[in-house]
Design a protein around this motif. Structure first.
Motif, short mmCIF file in Angstrom:
data_model
loop_
_atom_site.label_atom_id
_atom_site.label_comp_id
_atom_site.label_asym_id
_atom_site.label_seq_id
_atom_site.Cartn_x
_atom_site.Cartn_y
_atom_site.Cartn_z
N SER A 187 5.50 3.15 0.98
CA SER A 187 5.94 3.68 -0.84
C SER A 187 5.24 3.31 -1.44
N VAL A 188 5.07 3.84 -2.43
CA VAL A 188 3.70 3.21 -3.15
C VAL A 188 4.43 2.51 -4.49
N ASN A 189 5.63 3.08 -4.80
CA ASN A 189 6.80 1.78 -5.16
C ASN A 189 6.82 0.92 -5.57
N GLY A 190 7.39 1.11 -3.67
CA GLY A 190 7.89 0.14 -2.89
C GLY A 190 6.49 -1.22 -3.69
N VAL A 191 5.61 -1.29 -2.80
CA VAL A 191 4.27 -1.27 -2.78
C VAL A 191 4.03 -2.48 -3.93
N ARG A 192 4.28 -1.43 -5.56
CA ARG A 192 3.99 -2.06 -6.90
C ARG A 192 5.17 -2.92 -7.48
N ILE A 193 6.07 -2.85 -6.68
CA ILE A 193 6.93 -3.73 -7.09
C ILE A 193 6.71 -4.70 -6.67
N ALA A 194 6.51 -4.90 -4.67
CA ALA A 194 6.55 -6.49 -4.46
C ALA A 194 5.21 -6.91 -5.16
N ALA A 195 3.55 -6.37 -5.31
CA ALA A 195 2.87 -6.62 -5.81
C ALA A 195 3.26 -7.50 -6.91
N THR A 196 3.61 -6.32 -8.24
CA THR A 196 3.84 -7.01 -9.61
C THR A 196 5.06 -8.24 -9.35
N SER A 197 5.83 -8.18 -9.09
CA SER A 197 6.86 -9.41 -8.42
C SER A 197 6.17 -10.84 -7.85
N ALA A 198 5.25 -10.24 -6.90
CA ALA A 198 4.22 -11.56 -6.00
C ALA A 198 3.73 -11.87 -7.66
#
Length: 306
Positions: A187-198
């Motif tokens: 999930s591209v959105n999931g990966v980006r949300i996780a990376a943005t939060s981290a």
């Protein structure tokens, strides 16, 4: 200028580069992680200010600077998570959302942090690397923020992780080719949300460094635009964590020139030297304005309109 004065100035700049550059290091590493996934977070200025306030308040209320550091990171992650969730919606601009989050973070920090302007909170301890020397200048220069070694270790971890671990490769894939990531079932959105939060958590540690070490207090002008400068730092570092470390020390050294000169009795042009980080930012933006140079090393998805 005598040899002793030159040595004292050099040591003062080195110490100042670490002291002033530590927040730059954490914020630039956080932005590097975010942009590696294909998302830009211009809201890191708001994250920095909000996390600085939260970290100071947490340390003041609990009496522990390390609990304040954790709260600062968590606050930065929460604000960045909001940015990631909003940007995952259709036809939402990363740039516009980042500016809105920058204003939101700063506004919340100013509103919630008014009672914290006068109190003093426990400070992050220093690591005395200069205890071997009898020179006060050496001891002062080598008395470093306890968060700085963590930042160096984090730069090494990110550099290694991007090349050698599955999560790192997935983050890079989301930033370089969202179609390839989807084809492999991610999930591209999931990966980006996780990376943005981290990335927001990492940037929040920079906020804690501002309010709990140097300058070590909370006020509404604390960040002085360092969150926005971090975006230029990441471009200058060509999206490489190790280069973010070098760029942070470079900017920290530029910001430390004025106080270093003042420490040896040279007060003329003090405010001019204090403007060095901003002049350096402008020079970097001008030097990288060419598309061929600016996009070298950039994740491909950063240029995709969504």
């Amino acid at each position: 200028m005598s040899l002793d004065a030159v040595l004292d100035l050099t040591l003062a700049v080195i110490g100042g580069a670490i002291r002033v550059g530590t927040p730059f290091l954490f914020v630039s590493l956080g932005e590097c992680l975010t942009e590696k996934s294909g998302r830009i977070d211009l809201g890191l200025e708001g994250v920095l200010v909000f996390s600085a306030m939260a970290g100071f308040g947490g340390a003041y209320l609990t009496g522990s600077p390390w609990l304040g550091v954790l709260l600062a990171g968590a606050s930065g992650a929460a604000l960045a998570l909001l940015h990631g969730l909003l940007c995952s919606l259709p036809r939402v601009s990363d740039i516009a959302t980042g500016i809105a989050l920058m204003l939101l973070g700063a506004g919340l920090a100013f509103y919630l942090g008014k009672p914290l302007i006068q109190p003093q909170a426990p400070q992050i301890p220093s690591i005395a690397l200069g205890a071997w020397s009898s020179s006060p200048a050496v001891q002062s220069a080598l008395s470093i923020n306890a968060l700085f070694p963590l930042g160096v270790a984090l730069a090494a971890l990110l550099a290694w992780g991007f090349k050698n671990t599955r999560p790192g490769l997935v983050v890079r894939m989301a930033g370089d080719s969202s179609d390839a990531a989807r084809a492999l079932g991610y999930s591209v959105n999931g990966v980006r949300i996780a990376a943005t939060s981290a990335g927001g958590f990492v940037a929040g540690l920079g906020g804690a460094s501002l309010s709990l070490y140097y300058p070590g207090s909370w006020n509404e002008g604390l960040s002085s635009g360092q969150g926005l400068i971090a975006v230029a730092l990441v471009i200058f570092a060509r999206w490489q964590p190790w280069r973010c470390l070098g760029a942070a020390l470079l900017f920290g050294g530029a910001g430390a020139i004025g106080p270093a000169l003042q420490s040896i009795g040279i007060g003329g042009g003090y405010h001019l030297f204090n403007a060095m980080p901003y002049a350096l930012t402008l020079a970097i933006l001008v030097a990288t304005c060419s598309p061929r140079r600016a996009l070298k090393g950039a994740p491909s998805e950063l240029g995709v309109s969504r």
